[in-house]
Scaffold this active site. Structure first.
Site, PDB file in Angstrom:
ATOM      1  N   LYS A 167       0.871  -1.181   0.000  1.00 18.86           N
ATOM      2  CA  LYS A 167       0.000   0.000   0.000  1.00 18.86           C
ATOM      3  C   LYS A 167       0.907   1.230   0.000  1.00 18.86           C
ATOM      4  O   LYS A 167       1.649   1.476   0.956  1.00 18.86           O
ATOM      5  CB  LYS A 167      -0.924   0.010   1.213  1.00 18.86           C
ATOM      6  CG  LYS A 167      -1.866   1.210   1.241  1.00 18.86           C
ATOM      7  CD  LYS A 167      -2.788   1.156   2.450  1.00 18.86           C
ATOM      8  CE  LYS A 167      -3.750   2.335   2.469  1.00 18.86           C
ATOM      9  NZ  LYS A 167      -4.631   2.291   3.656  1.00 18.86           N
TER      10      LYS A 167
ATOM     11  N   LYS B 148      -2.104  -1.575  -3.717  1.00 20.55           N
ATOM     12  CA  LYS B 148      -2.935  -0.373  -3.758  1.00 20.55           C
ATOM     13  C   LYS B 148      -2.027   0.840  -3.911  1.00 20.55           C
ATOM     14  O   LYS B 148      -1.066   0.976  -3.138  1.00 20.55           O
ATOM     15  CB  LYS B 148      -3.755  -0.275  -2.464  1.00 20.55           C
ATOM     16  CG  LYS B 148      -4.659   0.944  -2.370  1.00 20.55           C
ATOM     17  CD  LYS B 148      -5.417   0.967  -1.044  1.00 20.55           C
ATOM     18  CE  LYS B 148      -6.347   2.170  -0.967  1.00 20.55           C
ATOM     19  NZ  LYS B 148      -7.050   2.236   0.333  1.00 20.55           N
TER      20      LYS B 148
END
Length: 423
Positions: free
Chosen positions: A291, A344
Protein backbone atom coordinates in the site's frame (compact mmCIF):
# COMPACT_ATOMS: atom_id res chain seq x y z
CA UNK A 1 -27.18 -29.12 -62.77
CA UNK A 2 -26.29 -32.75 -62.01
CA UNK A 3 -28.93 -35.04 -60.55
CA UNK A 4 -28.67 -38.33 -58.68
CA UNK A 5 -31.26 -41.09 -58.77
CA UNK A 6 -31.86 -42.86 -55.50
CA UNK A 7 -34.24 -45.69 -54.58
CA UNK A 8 -36.11 -44.87 -51.39
CA UNK A 9 -38.54 -47.21 -49.63
CA UNK A 10 -41.45 -45.27 -48.14
CA UNK A 11 -42.72 -45.83 -44.61
CA UNK A 12 -46.37 -46.73 -44.66
CA UNK A 13 -48.74 -43.77 -44.62
CA UNK A 14 -45.99 -41.15 -44.29
CA UNK A 15 -44.64 -38.52 -46.64
CA UNK A 16 -41.08 -37.33 -46.01
CA UNK A 17 -39.70 -33.80 -46.30
CA UNK A 18 -35.92 -34.06 -46.17
CA UNK A 19 -35.06 -36.39 -43.32
CA UNK A 20 -38.13 -35.58 -41.19
CA UNK A 21 -41.62 -37.14 -41.56
CA UNK A 22 -44.46 -34.68 -42.01
CA UNK A 23 -46.19 -36.28 -39.00
CA UNK A 24 -44.92 -38.48 -36.17
CA UNK A 25 -44.19 -42.16 -36.67
CA UNK A 26 -46.82 -44.50 -35.24
CA UNK A 27 -45.32 -47.44 -33.48
CA UNK A 28 -47.05 -50.79 -32.98
CA UNK A 29 -45.68 -52.91 -30.13
CA UNK A 30 -42.36 -51.15 -30.46
CA UNK A 31 -41.98 -51.89 -34.20
CA UNK A 32 -42.31 -49.51 -37.13
CA UNK A 33 -44.75 -50.69 -39.80
CA UNK A 34 -43.27 -50.63 -43.33
CA UNK A 35 -45.13 -50.80 -46.64
CA UNK A 36 -43.93 -53.65 -48.88
CA UNK A 37 -44.91 -51.77 -52.06
CA UNK A 38 -42.22 -51.40 -54.78
CA UNK A 39 -39.56 -48.76 -54.22
CA UNK A 40 -40.09 -45.32 -55.71
CA UNK A 41 -37.41 -43.49 -57.66
CA UNK A 42 -36.85 -39.86 -56.53
CA UNK A 43 -34.69 -37.14 -57.99
CA UNK A 44 -32.38 -35.48 -55.44
CA UNK A 45 -30.54 -32.38 -56.59
CA UNK A 46 -27.18 -31.48 -55.09
CA UNK A 47 -28.13 -27.81 -54.81
CA UNK A 48 -31.12 -25.62 -55.35
CA UNK A 49 -31.19 -22.71 -57.78
CA UNK A 50 -30.43 -20.15 -55.06
CA UNK A 51 -27.08 -21.76 -54.26
CA UNK A 52 -28.24 -23.25 -50.95
CA UNK A 53 -27.18 -26.85 -50.46
CA UNK A 54 -30.28 -29.04 -50.38
CA UNK A 55 -30.97 -32.02 -48.13
CA UNK A 56 -30.31 -35.44 -49.59
CA UNK A 57 -31.89 -38.82 -49.04
CA UNK A 58 -28.74 -40.61 -50.07
CA UNK A 59 -26.91 -42.77 -47.57
CA UNK A 60 -23.33 -41.94 -46.61
CA UNK A 61 -22.05 -44.74 -48.84
CA UNK A 62 -24.09 -43.49 -51.82
CA UNK A 63 -22.83 -39.93 -51.31
CA UNK A 64 -19.25 -41.13 -51.23
CA UNK A 65 -19.79 -43.29 -54.32
CA UNK A 66 -21.23 -40.33 -56.22
CA UNK A 67 -18.20 -38.18 -55.37
CA UNK A 68 -15.80 -40.95 -56.39
CA UNK A 69 -17.68 -41.24 -59.70
CA UNK A 70 -17.07 -37.55 -60.33
CA UNK A 71 -20.61 -36.42 -59.47
CA UNK A 72 -19.43 -33.74 -57.00
CA UNK A 73 -22.16 -31.60 -55.34
CA UNK A 74 -21.99 -27.92 -55.98
CA UNK A 75 -20.80 -25.47 -53.29
CA UNK A 76 -20.46 -21.68 -53.34
CA UNK A 77 -17.26 -20.37 -54.97
CA UNK A 78 -14.36 -19.11 -52.87
CA UNK A 79 -14.70 -15.40 -52.05
CA UNK A 80 -12.74 -13.08 -54.35
CA UNK A 81 -9.56 -11.49 -53.06
CA UNK A 82 -10.37 -7.93 -51.87
CA UNK A 83 -8.89 -5.23 -54.09
CA UNK A 84 -6.55 -2.61 -52.54
CA UNK A 85 -7.41 1.07 -52.95
CA UNK A 86 -6.19 2.91 -56.02
CA UNK A 87 -2.63 4.09 -55.73
CA UNK A 88 -1.48 1.27 -53.46
CA UNK A 89 2.16 0.53 -54.30
CA UNK A 90 3.02 -2.91 -55.64
CA UNK A 91 5.76 -4.34 -53.43
CA UNK A 92 7.28 -7.79 -52.97
CA UNK A 93 6.09 -9.72 -49.92
CA UNK A 94 8.28 -9.39 -46.87
CA UNK A 95 10.13 -12.67 -46.17
CA UNK A 96 8.27 -13.35 -42.92
CA UNK A 97 7.79 -16.87 -41.60
CA UNK A 98 5.64 -15.60 -38.77
CA UNK A 99 2.97 -12.91 -38.99
CA UNK A 100 1.33 -12.40 -35.54
CA UNK A 101 -1.53 -10.46 -37.15
CA UNK A 102 -2.87 -13.73 -38.56
CA UNK A 103 -4.18 -14.58 -35.10
CA UNK A 104 -5.91 -11.21 -34.79
CA UNK A 105 -7.69 -10.96 -38.11
CA UNK A 106 -11.25 -11.79 -36.98
CA UNK A 107 -13.35 -11.48 -33.80
CA UNK A 108 -13.60 -15.26 -33.54
CA UNK A 109 -9.82 -15.72 -33.65
CA UNK A 110 -9.22 -12.88 -31.20
CA UNK A 111 -11.70 -14.44 -28.77
CA UNK A 112 -10.16 -17.89 -29.18
CA UNK A 113 -6.66 -16.67 -28.33
CA UNK A 114 -7.57 -14.17 -25.61
CA UNK A 115 -5.26 -14.80 -22.66
CA UNK A 116 -7.10 -12.86 -19.95
CA UNK A 117 -10.75 -12.92 -18.97
CA UNK A 118 -12.86 -10.49 -16.94
CA UNK A 119 -15.90 -11.61 -14.97
CA UNK A 120 -18.16 -10.14 -12.24
CA UNK A 121 -16.76 -12.90 -10.01
CA UNK A 122 -13.41 -11.06 -10.13
CA UNK A 123 -14.85 -7.95 -8.45
CA UNK A 124 -15.03 -6.93 -4.80
CA UNK A 125 -17.41 -3.99 -4.42
CA UNK A 126 -16.29 -1.28 -1.92
CA UNK A 127 -19.30 0.25 -0.16
CA UNK A 128 -19.36 3.29 2.12
CA UNK A 129 -21.83 3.11 5.01
CA UNK A 130 -23.03 5.54 7.64
CA UNK A 131 -25.54 5.90 10.44
CA UNK A 132 -28.67 6.91 8.61
CA UNK A 133 -32.28 5.95 8.21
CA UNK A 134 -33.55 6.05 4.64
CA UNK A 135 -31.11 8.52 3.13
CA UNK A 136 -28.07 7.80 0.97
CA UNK A 137 -25.63 10.70 0.70
CA UNK A 138 -23.89 11.29 -2.66
CA UNK A 139 -20.11 11.67 -2.60
CA UNK A 140 -19.23 14.73 -4.64
CA UNK A 141 -15.74 13.63 -5.68
CA UNK A 142 -16.94 10.16 -6.71
CA UNK A 143 -19.91 10.45 -9.11
CA UNK A 144 -22.26 7.50 -8.76
CA UNK A 145 -21.01 6.57 -5.27
CA UNK A 146 -22.90 7.15 -2.03
CA UNK A 147 -22.63 6.83 1.69
CA UNK A 148 -25.30 4.20 2.13
CA UNK A 149 -27.65 3.96 5.06
CA UNK A 150 -26.77 0.65 6.66
CA UNK A 151 -30.40 -0.45 7.16
CA UNK A 152 -31.77 0.12 3.66
CA UNK A 153 -29.41 1.61 1.07
CA UNK A 154 -26.68 -0.93 1.81
CA UNK A 155 -29.03 -3.89 1.47
CA UNK A 156 -30.48 -2.54 -1.78
CA UNK A 157 -27.03 -1.93 -3.31
CA UNK A 158 -25.84 -5.41 -2.39
CA UNK A 159 -28.98 -6.91 -3.95
CA UNK A 160 -28.30 -5.02 -7.20
CA UNK A 161 -24.72 -6.27 -7.27
CA UNK A 162 -25.72 -9.87 -6.67
CA UNK A 163 -28.21 -9.68 -9.53
CA UNK A 164 -25.30 -9.28 -11.96
CA UNK A 165 -22.90 -11.74 -10.35
CA UNK A 166 -20.97 -9.58 -7.87
CA UNK A 167 -21.14 -11.48 -4.59
CA UNK A 168 -18.18 -9.96 -2.72
CA UNK A 169 -18.19 -6.59 -0.96
CA UNK A 170 -15.92 -4.65 1.37
CA UNK A 171 -17.28 -2.19 3.94
CA UNK A 172 -15.89 1.24 4.80
CA UNK A 173 -17.64 3.16 7.61
CA UNK A 174 -18.19 6.89 8.12
CA UNK A 175 -18.01 7.15 11.90
CA UNK A 176 -19.58 10.08 13.80
CA UNK A 177 -16.91 12.43 15.18
CA UNK A 178 -18.30 12.03 18.69
CA UNK A 179 -17.29 8.34 18.65
CA UNK A 180 -13.68 8.98 17.58
CA UNK A 181 -10.78 9.13 20.01
CA UNK A 182 -7.00 8.93 20.04
CA UNK A 183 -6.91 5.13 20.39
CA UNK A 184 -9.78 4.30 18.01
CA UNK A 185 -11.71 2.23 20.56
CA UNK A 186 -14.92 2.30 18.49
CA UNK A 187 -13.13 0.02 16.00
CA UNK A 188 -13.82 -3.02 18.18
CA UNK A 189 -17.29 -2.13 19.47
CA UNK A 190 -19.32 -5.30 18.83
CA UNK A 191 -22.42 -3.16 18.29
CA UNK A 192 -20.63 -0.64 16.10
CA UNK A 193 -21.62 0.31 12.59
CA UNK A 194 -19.55 -2.34 10.80
CA UNK A 195 -20.52 -5.35 12.99
CA UNK A 196 -24.20 -4.38 12.80
CA UNK A 197 -23.98 -4.09 9.02
CA UNK A 198 -22.26 -7.47 8.72
CA UNK A 199 -24.94 -9.18 10.81
CA UNK A 200 -27.72 -7.58 8.77
CA UNK A 201 -26.16 -8.58 5.45
CA UNK A 202 -25.50 -12.14 6.58
CA UNK A 203 -29.12 -12.40 7.68
CA UNK A 204 -30.33 -11.23 4.26
CA UNK A 205 -27.66 -12.89 2.08
CA UNK A 206 -26.01 -15.81 3.92
CA UNK A 207 -23.66 -16.66 1.03
CA UNK A 208 -22.43 -13.08 0.52
CA UNK A 209 -18.64 -12.79 0.89
CA UNK A 210 -17.92 -9.87 3.22
CA UNK A 211 -14.48 -8.28 3.41
CA UNK A 212 -13.76 -5.74 6.14
CA UNK A 213 -11.19 -2.99 6.55
CA UNK A 214 -8.91 -3.34 9.58
CA UNK A 215 -7.38 0.05 10.39
CA UNK A 216 -7.92 2.82 12.91
CA UNK A 217 -8.18 5.86 10.64
CA UNK A 218 -12.02 5.93 10.41
CA UNK A 219 -12.18 5.76 14.23
CA UNK A 220 -9.20 7.94 15.15
CA UNK A 221 -9.58 11.56 16.16
CA UNK A 222 -6.18 12.07 14.51
CA UNK A 223 -7.18 10.49 11.19
CA UNK A 224 -4.18 8.16 11.13
CA UNK A 225 -4.15 4.39 10.76
CA UNK A 226 -2.53 3.97 14.16
CA UNK A 227 -2.17 5.50 17.60
CA UNK A 228 -0.24 8.78 17.47
CA UNK A 229 2.32 9.63 20.13
CA UNK A 230 2.58 13.23 21.32
CA UNK A 231 5.63 13.80 19.12
CA UNK A 232 3.68 12.68 16.03
CA UNK A 233 5.15 9.17 15.76
CA UNK A 234 2.70 6.40 14.82
CA UNK A 235 3.05 3.69 17.47
CA UNK A 236 3.39 0.26 15.85
CA UNK A 237 2.92 -2.47 18.45
CA UNK A 238 0.25 -0.66 20.43
CA UNK A 239 -1.69 -0.13 17.21
CA UNK A 240 -1.40 -3.82 16.32
CA UNK A 241 -2.96 -4.66 19.70
CA UNK A 242 -6.01 -2.55 18.77
CA UNK A 243 -6.18 -4.04 15.27
CA UNK A 244 -6.33 -7.57 16.67
CA UNK A 245 -9.37 -6.66 18.75
CA UNK A 246 -10.96 -5.00 15.72
CA UNK A 247 -10.42 -8.06 13.51
CA UNK A 248 -11.87 -10.42 16.13
CA UNK A 249 -14.93 -8.18 16.53
CA UNK A 250 -15.52 -8.23 12.77
CA UNK A 251 -15.05 -12.01 12.59
CA UNK A 252 -17.48 -12.46 15.49
CA UNK A 253 -20.11 -10.53 13.49
CA UNK A 254 -19.65 -12.84 10.48
CA UNK A 255 -16.90 -11.32 8.31
CA UNK A 256 -15.38 -13.75 5.82
CA UNK A 257 -12.15 -11.86 5.11
CA UNK A 258 -10.50 -9.27 7.36
CA UNK A 259 -8.22 -6.86 5.52
CA UNK A 260 -5.56 -4.97 7.49
CA UNK A 261 -4.84 -1.82 5.51
CA UNK A 262 -2.81 -0.04 8.22
CA UNK A 263 0.70 -1.11 7.09
CA UNK A 264 1.96 -1.68 10.65
CA UNK A 265 4.81 -4.17 10.95
CA UNK A 266 3.83 -7.65 12.18
CA UNK A 267 0.10 -7.10 12.16
CA UNK A 268 -0.74 -10.07 9.90
CA UNK A 269 0.83 -12.62 12.24
CA UNK A 270 -0.70 -11.01 15.31
CA UNK A 271 -4.17 -10.93 13.75
CA UNK A 272 -3.85 -14.56 12.63
CA UNK A 273 -2.96 -15.59 16.18
CA UNK A 274 -5.83 -13.56 17.65
CA UNK A 275 -8.38 -15.00 15.23
CA UNK A 276 -7.25 -18.57 15.81
CA UNK A 277 -7.33 -18.09 19.58
CA UNK A 278 -10.99 -17.07 19.34
CA UNK A 279 -11.92 -20.00 17.09
CA UNK A 280 -11.98 -18.04 13.82
CA UNK A 281 -9.43 -20.17 12.00
CA UNK A 282 -11.78 -20.20 8.98
CA UNK A 283 -11.64 -16.40 8.56
CA UNK A 284 -9.18 -15.28 5.85
CA UNK A 285 -6.74 -12.38 5.94
CA UNK A 286 -6.28 -10.16 2.89
CA UNK A 287 -3.23 -8.11 3.68
CA UNK A 288 -2.68 -4.70 2.14
CA UNK A 289 0.85 -5.84 1.33
CA UNK A 290 2.04 -3.05 -0.96
CA UNK A 291 0.00 0.00 0.00
CA UNK A 292 1.72 3.09 -1.28
CA UNK A 293 1.59 6.63 0.14
CA UNK A 294 -0.29 7.73 -2.95
CA UNK A 295 -2.02 10.92 -4.02
CA UNK A 296 -4.76 8.86 -5.67
CA UNK A 297 -6.66 8.42 -2.35
CA UNK A 298 -8.13 11.92 -2.11
CA UNK A 299 -11.79 11.20 -3.02
CA UNK A 300 -11.87 8.23 -0.59
CA UNK A 301 -10.83 10.40 2.33
CA UNK A 302 -13.59 12.84 1.45
CA UNK A 303 -16.07 9.97 1.44
CA UNK A 304 -15.14 8.93 4.99
CA UNK A 305 -14.02 12.32 6.31
CA UNK A 306 -10.81 10.59 7.41
CA UNK A 307 -8.02 12.94 6.34
CA UNK A 308 -5.09 13.03 8.79
CA UNK A 309 -5.39 15.90 11.23
CA UNK A 310 -1.71 16.60 10.68
CA UNK A 311 1.19 15.33 8.61
CA UNK A 312 0.96 12.46 6.16
CA UNK A 313 1.19 8.65 6.15
CA UNK A 314 4.66 8.26 4.69
CA UNK A 315 6.20 6.68 7.79
CA UNK A 316 4.04 3.57 7.41
CA UNK A 317 2.78 3.48 3.81
CA UNK A 318 5.30 2.68 1.08
CA UNK A 319 7.30 5.14 -1.01
CA UNK A 320 5.85 5.25 -4.58
CA UNK A 321 9.42 5.20 -5.89
CA UNK A 322 10.15 1.76 -4.41
CA UNK A 323 9.86 -1.58 -6.19
CA UNK A 324 12.03 -4.16 -4.36
CA UNK A 325 10.52 -3.19 -1.02
CA UNK A 326 7.26 -4.80 -2.13
CA UNK A 327 8.99 -8.18 -2.23
CA UNK A 328 10.07 -7.71 1.40
CA UNK A 329 6.53 -6.83 2.47
CA UNK A 330 5.08 -9.76 0.54
CA UNK A 331 7.53 -12.19 2.09
CA UNK A 332 6.69 -11.01 5.60
CA UNK A 333 2.93 -11.15 5.07
CA UNK A 334 3.06 -14.57 3.46
CA UNK A 335 5.20 -16.01 6.27
CA UNK A 336 2.85 -14.53 8.89
CA UNK A 337 -0.21 -16.26 7.42
CA UNK A 338 -1.79 -13.91 4.88
CA UNK A 339 -4.23 -15.63 2.52
CA UNK A 340 -4.38 -12.85 -0.11
CA UNK A 341 -1.84 -10.13 -0.98
CA UNK A 342 -3.16 -6.74 -2.12
CA UNK A 343 -1.56 -3.92 -4.10
CA UNK A 344 -2.94 -0.37 -3.76
CA UNK A 345 -3.36 1.71 -5.93
CA UNK A 346 -3.98 -0.43 -8.98
CA UNK A 347 -3.37 0.91 -12.50
CA UNK A 348 -0.30 3.08 -11.70
CA UNK A 349 1.27 0.05 -9.99
CA UNK A 350 0.82 -2.72 -12.57
CA UNK A 351 4.52 -3.53 -12.25
CA UNK A 352 4.07 -4.27 -8.54
CA UNK A 353 1.06 -6.49 -9.23
CA UNK A 354 3.14 -8.49 -11.71
CA UNK A 355 6.06 -8.59 -9.28
CA UNK A 356 3.93 -10.14 -6.54
CA UNK A 357 2.21 -12.46 -9.00
CA UNK A 358 5.60 -13.82 -10.09
CA UNK A 359 7.04 -14.06 -6.58
CA UNK A 360 4.10 -15.60 -4.70
CA UNK A 361 1.64 -18.41 -5.27
CA UNK A 362 -0.99 -16.69 -3.11
CA UNK A 363 -3.98 -14.95 -4.73
CA UNK A 364 -3.23 -11.34 -5.65
CA UNK A 365 -5.74 -8.51 -5.21
CA UNK A 366 -5.57 -5.03 -6.73
CA UNK A 367 -7.41 -1.97 -5.49
CA UNK A 368 -8.57 0.40 -8.24
CA UNK A 369 -8.73 3.36 -5.89
CA UNK A 370 -10.99 6.39 -5.73
CA UNK A 371 -8.66 8.65 -7.73
CA UNK A 372 -8.52 6.16 -10.60
CA UNK A 373 -12.31 5.86 -10.55
CA UNK A 374 -12.92 9.61 -10.42
CA UNK A 375 -10.52 10.36 -13.30
CA UNK A 376 -12.33 7.93 -15.59
CA UNK A 377 -15.68 9.36 -14.52
CA UNK A 378 -14.51 12.93 -15.13
CA UNK A 379 -13.05 12.09 -18.53
CA UNK A 380 -16.28 10.37 -19.52
CA UNK A 381 -18.42 13.28 -18.34
CA UNK A 382 -16.33 15.69 -20.42
CA UNK A 383 -16.60 13.38 -23.48
CA UNK A 384 -12.82 13.17 -23.60
CA UNK A 385 -12.91 9.36 -23.39
CA UNK A 386 -15.45 6.58 -23.77
CA UNK A 387 -16.15 5.89 -20.09
CA UNK A 388 -17.41 2.34 -20.51
CA UNK A 389 -14.60 1.20 -22.79
CA UNK A 390 -11.90 2.79 -20.63
CA UNK A 391 -13.48 1.31 -17.49
CA UNK A 392 -13.41 -2.21 -18.91
CA UNK A 393 -9.93 -1.79 -20.38
CA UNK A 394 -8.52 -0.59 -17.06
CA UNK A 395 -10.02 -3.58 -15.26
CA UNK A 396 -8.73 -5.98 -17.89
CA UNK A 397 -5.24 -4.49 -17.50
CA UNK A 398 -5.32 -5.18 -13.76
CA UNK A 399 -6.29 -8.78 -14.48
CA UNK A 400 -3.60 -9.11 -17.16
CA UNK A 401 -0.95 -7.85 -14.74
CA UNK A 402 -1.83 -10.72 -12.42
CA UNK A 403 -4.70 -9.67 -10.15
CA UNK A 404 -7.10 -12.47 -9.25
CA UNK A 405 -9.62 -10.09 -7.68
CA UNK A 406 -10.11 -6.35 -8.06
CA UNK A 407 -11.56 -3.99 -5.50
CA UNK A 408 -13.32 -1.41 -7.69
CA UNK A 409 -16.05 1.17 -7.37
CA UNK A 410 -16.96 0.21 -10.94
CA UNK A 411 -18.00 -3.29 -9.80
CA UNK A 412 -21.74 -2.84 -10.36
CA UNK A 413 -21.41 -0.78 -13.56
CA UNK A 414 -18.79 -3.10 -15.05
CA UNK A 415 -20.74 -6.23 -14.17
CA UNK A 416 -23.85 -4.82 -15.83
CA UNK A 417 -21.80 -4.04 -18.93
CA UNK A 418 -20.33 -7.56 -18.99
CA UNK A 419 -23.84 -8.98 -18.64
CA UNK A 420 -25.08 -6.86 -21.54
CA UNK A 421 -27.18 -4.53 -19.42
CA UNK A 422 -27.34 -0.77 -19.76
CA UNK A 423 -25.76 1.12 -16.88
Amino acid sequence: MASTFVNVGPIKGLDYVGFRPSRPLKLNSGRTQFDPRPLRRLIVRAADGDGQVGKTRMSDAECEAAVVAGNVPQAPPAPPKPAPPAGTPVVPLLPLSRRPRRNRRSPALRAAFQETSLSPANFVYPLFIHEAGQEDTPIGAMPGCYRLGWRHGLVEEVAKARDVGVNSIVLFPKIPDALKNATGDEAYNNDGLVPRSIRLLKDKFPDLVIYTDVALDPYSSDGHDGIVREDGVIMNDETVHQLCKQAVSQARAGADVVSPSDMMDGRVGAIRTALDAEGFHHVSIMSYTAKYASSFYGPFREALDSNPRFGDKKTYQMNPANYREAVIEAGEDESEGADILLVKPGLPYLDIIRLLRDSSSLPIAAYQVSGEYSMIKAGGALKMIDEEKVMLESLMCLRRAGADVILTYFALQAARSLCGEKS
